[in-house]
Design an enzyme around this catalytic site. Structure first.
Site, PDB file in Angstrom:
ATOM      1  N   THR A  45      -4.466  42.905 -41.088  1.00  0.00           N
ATOM      2  CA  THR A  45      -5.753  42.202 -41.065  1.00  0.00           C
ATOM      3  C   THR A  45      -6.711  42.739 -42.133  1.00  0.00           C
ATOM      4  O   THR A  45      -7.462  41.977 -42.739  1.00  0.00           O
ATOM      5  CB  THR A  45      -6.374  42.313 -39.659  1.00  0.00           C
ATOM      6  OG1 THR A  45      -5.411  41.853 -38.709  1.00  0.00           O
ATOM      7  CG2 THR A  45      -7.622  41.486 -39.530  1.00  0.00           C
ATOM      8  N   HIS A  54     -21.153  41.847 -43.150  1.00  0.00           N
ATOM      9  CA  HIS A  54     -22.060  40.903 -42.493  1.00  0.00           C
ATOM     10  C   HIS A  54     -23.398  41.548 -42.129  1.00  0.00           C
ATOM     11  O   HIS A  54     -23.431  42.704 -41.719  1.00  0.00           O
ATOM     12  CB  HIS A  54     -21.410  40.381 -41.202  1.00  0.00           C
ATOM     13  CG  HIS A  54     -20.229  39.501 -41.444  1.00  0.00           C
ATOM     14  ND1 HIS A  54     -20.361  38.174 -41.747  1.00  0.00           N
ATOM     15  CD2 HIS A  54     -18.899  39.768 -41.446  1.00  0.00           C
ATOM     16  CE1 HIS A  54     -19.149  37.648 -41.910  1.00  0.00           C
ATOM     17  NE2 HIS A  54     -18.242  38.598 -41.748  1.00  0.00           N
ATOM     18  N   CYS A 453      -0.945  34.134 -63.363  1.00  0.00           N
ATOM     19  CA  CYS A 453       0.518  34.032 -63.414  1.00  0.00           C
ATOM     20  C   CYS A 453       1.159  34.626 -62.169  1.00  0.00           C
ATOM     21  O   CYS A 453       2.373  34.566 -62.006  1.00  0.00           O
ATOM     22  CB  CYS A 453       1.076  34.655 -64.688  1.00  0.00           C
ATOM     23  SG  CYS A 453       1.256  36.435 -64.627  1.00  0.00           S
TER      24      CYS A 453
END
Lengths: 498, 428, 123
Positions: A45, A54, A453
């Site tokens: 995660t 935040h 790429c």
């Protein structure tokens, strides 16, 4: 048990929560073991998320999540400075499209004030258009939370872990927690695939698997992590880019599909939110792509799937903490506790978004709980909070590059042409305190192969370098661990077959 | 940082770069620097070990490395200086190039003219947005080609190839030669995207099935590719439900197109044509920024290397003339636009006076296969300037038409030329 | 153009030029009757393709002392199609020593065909 297997604290899980806790605990006279079941830390995660620090206006007032989010947000400047990872703070915007969305900004503003979020203001449509020329022309206003920031989340995880290791923490990767070792109601150690380890404290920082770990500890049997998959699309910064972190007004179930810039300058779209059962399912889907682009177009109509250079999917460890209404995601609170039923166990569960932001406050909170429980902490005299960043060629001035190449010529050879990552950087990561042993580990640390790429040119070079530095055959070099090798055999060796 | 000065700097030593370096040298560029990021010159030709190169220029069927060797030798004989294992990091409008390498460290190169010859890169999985997991074993055909032919490694034993581009088909044969099994080649379009010759000699010869109007629906496998789920698509690329099939394989190769590599061009501020992803160029191969020339696949994707070499020779000559002040820039240039059935035309601008020096070719790609005899026409409004009949036209093969000195009078007052490819009337 | 493996047994695709005509073939011993050809080159191609199919073969051989572990090589002229796999097996066992010049013979007479195998580059 032999001395090498006796610890004061064992942390299960090397994601951002576990690594940050290890780093904060490393300042005290404690023998600490951090175990991670994957071949690298921060590779689940913590490596696949929106990378946002935040402000804290989302969480329900009064919740632990709100408290830790708001407490953690201001810690990131110092953390980034001490640990040397990429972090910038230019605020974030919740963008209202059309008049009907305006009231939602007031709700968020009010919630933010209740949570103690500083520096929030409403900016009008004209200002918003100026700050983000690509914004939907139907923008009506935006909530600007000036304390919002973006970071390199994997970089932060590695930096915290390296600093912990430098301060004496033992890290074992490819080490999977299997069960606890008990003495009455007291947890006194863990069983792993690498044998048993004893400890006075065991911390559950297992993220997606935190429910399984706490069930083995005999608590919260009703608690279940439902992985919530989010798909992301990375755009080529040469083709299209926004300057800011843009959220839509949130729906009842999610913060919504956002359009955000990253510390690497690429724009990321996503995530959507899909509850799934398989904790290994990180597949991208056609439906997910359509949903993300449709959602992103609401904020920035010009985003075009053709500008995609990379896609990924991350799993949020969404918990349905029993005290809260099931199915209503944003009400899910964090669990950070020393449960009464078990001794020697610190439980971190349901650390979903904003788990990255909250990680340093979660660490401090956990330490405070340990103090309450009677643990006496002695500061190390020689604790070093600094983890200097290793040189990244693309961020250096020409003069700095020249100096670096003079010291080590390998910094003169650019291996990744899109992101200008040099052989010197790759080798430095392979021999770093937490060695990068796979292609993905190098990719996440140096950002090579993430450009247009997508590793097409660098992959043969990097497998060669990894093989040389690790003294293994190229056929053993892998993407993420043993089974994900790139190459089967030498061209001229058919293993006996004609 | 040390600065070196030169008349012409060439970035990239593939066929476009080598030819332009040679031509620039032959046309009076005294100091010339050819900068190459790899350890040796030759570019992608070095991994294209198959035959099929040089048929136009040498009337010989050579493998890629032999074709490259010819020009490497010629460049050495012409006295071209090469900076190998050197990466260009930046170029500015005043033609100052910043490069880095192990041997020279940071180096500034001040040129009078610059030739961009960076070639192409391959479209990736993300760019065609293939759904599914992200295991090891998904490679572009060119990456696999480098491994198999140059580095000496086989990436797998059971392959599926997406895309009927030439590199994909050629790799299918190459892998078969080295003992692997190619289960299938899939093409989303209803027609082949590479050359027919490659279909016959690379797939048909080895009974490798090709499925048109099929694509990958899902990549399966967490660590390494375990299978792919394929699906048929209709004429609008929509998946046809119920046509899914799972094919076990350990490797998926992608041959889904090339993109001119123009990040450096963009840094300079050179305008790019969205249709080609390459710079707008005139018939001198000069870009929108004076003194910057572009040669080869960096301009648009060619079908044959021979044409890349020709373009390189032209760009090199132009750059040498520019560096010595002999290329005039105030000549009238007429825009050349793509008309019916034409995807794009190179050059975008025509310097009429240059027709005096010989025929100038307009090169184009058609938008769809036209299997009947076609007319390639150059028009000024409704007035026909030049016309050429071809037995057919396909997107996989470049179409050309020449303009000569005799056309000068007709086009000198034209505001623009339009090139179209239409079906010849009366043909079936 | 149809390349979906739907060729009839008596058809071949002509690759004398890129057009790719489908030629109908009738064979009777050394006699090959070609119909549906686009041009005369097609007839010639079909005759050769039926009676003595040949291909240019390009592959690699091991090299020691070179910049890379493999040296690209190719047949000096089209090689009998039926024996390509034998040639590849032979070349798989072949090892050469740097330096090698482009055009240098790696095999003089491959499998008794009289066809040489040449180095594709200097190494």
């Amino acid at each position: 048990m032999n001395r090498d297997r006796k610890f004061d604290v064992i942390i299960i899980g090397g994601g951002i929560s576990g690594c940050m806790l290890a780093r904060f605990l490393s300042r005290y006279e404690l023998k600490i073991l951090l175990i991670e079941k994957e071949s690298d830390i921060g590779s689940v995660t913590s490596a696949a998320n929106t990378a946002i620090i935040h402000p804290g206006y989302d969480a329900i007032p009064g919740s632990l999540k709100a408290k830790l989010n708001v407490a953690a947000n201001p810690m990131w400047d110092q953390l980034a400075a001490e640990l040397g990872f990429a972090f910038t703070r230019h605020g974030d915007y919740v963008v209202a499209i059309g008049e009907e969305e305006l009231p939602k900004l007031d709700i968020l503003m009010e919630r933010g004030k209740q949570n103690g979020v500083p520096g929030m203001r409403i900016v009008d449509e004209e200002t918003m258009r100026k700050r983000e020329p690509n914004i939907n022309p139907a923008v009506s206003a935006a909530l600007w939370a000036t304390s919002g920031g973006i970071c390199d989340p994997f970089g932060a995880t590695v930096a915290a872990a390296e600093n912990a290791v430098a301060n004496g923490v033992i890290l074992l990767r490819k080490t999977a927690f299997l069960d606890f070792i008990w003495q009455g109601k007291h947890i006194i150690g863990v069983k792993t695939n690498r044998g048993d380890f004893s400890s006075r404290w065991v911390v559950n920082a297992a993220g997606l698997f935190s429910d399984e770990v706490m069930h083995l500890a005999g608590i919260h049997q009703e608690f279940k992590i439902t992985p919530r998959k989010g798909e992301y699309f990375v755009l080529d910064r040469n083709q299209f880019a926004v300057n800011n972190v843009l959220f839509p007004v949130p729906s009842d179930i999610s913060k919504g599909i956002m359009v955000t810039t990253t510390v690497h300058g690429n724009t990321i779209l996503g995530p959507n939110a899909k509850n799934i059962n398989d904790k290994d399912d990180k597949e991208n889907t056609k439906e997910g792509m359509n949903e993300v682009f449709e959602g992103a177009k609401k904020l920035v109509p010009e985003v075009n799937p053709r500008h995609t250079i990379a896609t990924f999917a991350g799993l949020r460890a969404a918990g349905n903490a029993a005290c809260l209404t099931p199915g209503v995601d944003y009400q899910h609170d964090f669990i950070v506790e020393i449960p009464e039923e078990v001794e020697g166990f610190i439980n971190l569960g349901g650390i979903e978004s904003p788990g990255l932001t909250a990680a340093p406050a979660v660490a401090e909170y956990a330490i405070a709980l340990m103090k309450e429980a009677g643990e006496i902490f002695h500061e190390k005299k020689d604790w070093n909070p600094m983890r200097p960043a290793r040189p990244q060629f693309r961020h250096l001035s020409h003069a700095e590059r020249e100096e670096l190449i003079k010291k080590d010529a390998r910094y003169g050879r650019v291996v990744c042409r899109c992101e200008n990552v040099t052989e010197g950087e790759i080798i430095a990561e392979i021999h770093s305190p937490i060695p990068a042993l796979t292609y993905d580990a190098i990719k996440r640390r140096t950002w090579l192969g993430t450009g247009r790429c997508q590793g097409g040119f660098d992959l043969p070079r990097v497998t060669e370098i990894l093989a040389r530095e690790l003294e293994i055959p190229q056929t053993e070099v892998s993407k993420k661990n043993g089974a994900s090798t790139f190459l089967l055999r030498p061209t001229k060796d058919t293993g006996g077959e004609a | 940082m040390k600065t070196v000065f030169c008349d012409v700097a060439v970035i990239g030593s593939g066929p476009g770069g080598l030819a332009s370096a040679i031509a620039a040298k032959q046309n009076g560029a005294k100091e010339l620097l050819l900068i190459e990021r790899d350890r040796e010159p030759g570019g992608i030709l070095l991994q294209c070990i198959h035959n099929g190169f040089g048929v136009e220029i040498f009337k010989q069927d050579l493998p890629g490395p032999a074709y490259a060797q010819h020009f490497i030798r010629e460049a050495q004989q012409a006295g071209v200086s090469m900076l190998l294992d050197t990466m260009v990091l930046e170029i500015s409008k005043d033609k100052r190039i910043i490069a880095s390498s192990k041997t020279n460290g940071m180096l500034a190169i001040q040129a009078k003219a610059v030739i961009l010859a960076m070639g192409c890169r391959e479209r990736t999985r993300a760019q065609v947005r293939l759904p599914g997991s992200r295991p090891a074993g998904v490679y572009t055909a060119g990456t696999a080609q480098r491994w198999v032919n140059v580095e000496g490694f086989m990436p797998g034993k059971k392959f599926v190839i997406l895309g009927s581009g030439d590199i994909g088909m050629i790799m299918a044969r190459r892998l078969t030669f080295e003992g692997a099994k190619v289960e299938r080649v899939l093409e989303i379009m209803p027609y082949l995207s590479g050359l027919m010759r490659n279909y016959v000699q690379c797939l048909q010869d080895f009974d490798i099935p090709l499925q048109m109007q099929h694509t990958i629906k899902r990549i399966i496998g967490n660590e390494r590719v375990e299978a792919v789920e394929t699906v048929a698509v209709d004429d609008h690329w929509s998946e046809i439900p119920g046509s899914e099939e799972t094919i076990e394989c350990d490797t998926l190769l992608l041959s889904v197109g090339l993109i001119p590599e123009n990040e450096l061009s963009q840094q300079v501020g050179i305008q790019l044509d969205p249709l080609t992803a390459g710079p707008f160029v005139d018939n001198h191969f000069q870009t929108s920024v004076e003194g910057f020339f572009a040669a080869g696949n960096v301009v648009h994707v060619y079908d044959l290397v021979d044409w890349v070499t020709s373009a390189g020779l032209q760009a090199g000559e132009s750059a040498a003339r520019y560096a010595s002040g002999k290329l005039c820039c105030d000549e009238k240039e007429i825009p050349v636009r793509h008309g019916q059935n034409v995807h794009h035309v190179i050059p975008h601008f025509l310097d009429i006076n240059s027709l005096k020096d010989g025929e100038k070719q307009l090169q184009m790609r058609v938008t769809k296969p036209l299997e009947q005899p076609v007319k390639v026409q150059v028009l000024d409004g409704t007035e026909l300037i030049a016309s050429r009949t071809l037995p057919y036209a396909r997107p996989g093969e470049m179409v050309t038409i020449g303009l000569k000195e005799k056309h000068m009078e007709q086009i000198k007052n034209a505001t623009q030329l339009v090139v179209q490819v239409i079906e010849k009337e009366g043909s079936k | 153009m149809n390349t979906q493996n739907d060729l009839k047994p008596d058809q071949i695709i002509c690759v004398a030029c890129p057009k790719g005509c489908r030629l109908n073939i009738q064979q009777d011993g050394d006699q090959v009757l070609v119909t549906n050809e686009g041009c005369k080159r097609g007839v010639e191609y079909a005759r050769r393709e039926i009676l003595d199919p040949r291909r240019m073969v390009a592959t690699t051989v091991r090299i020691s002392g070179g910049i890379h572990p493999l040296l690209p090589v190719y047949t000096a002229e089209p090689f009998p199609k039926a024996r390509i796999m034998d040639l590849l097996a032979l070349l798989r066992k072949t090892q050469v020593q740097s330096p090698i010049q482009e055009g240098q013979s790696i095999l003089q007479d491959a499998l008794g065909t009289g066809i040489a195998v040449l180095a594709s580059r200097d190494m």
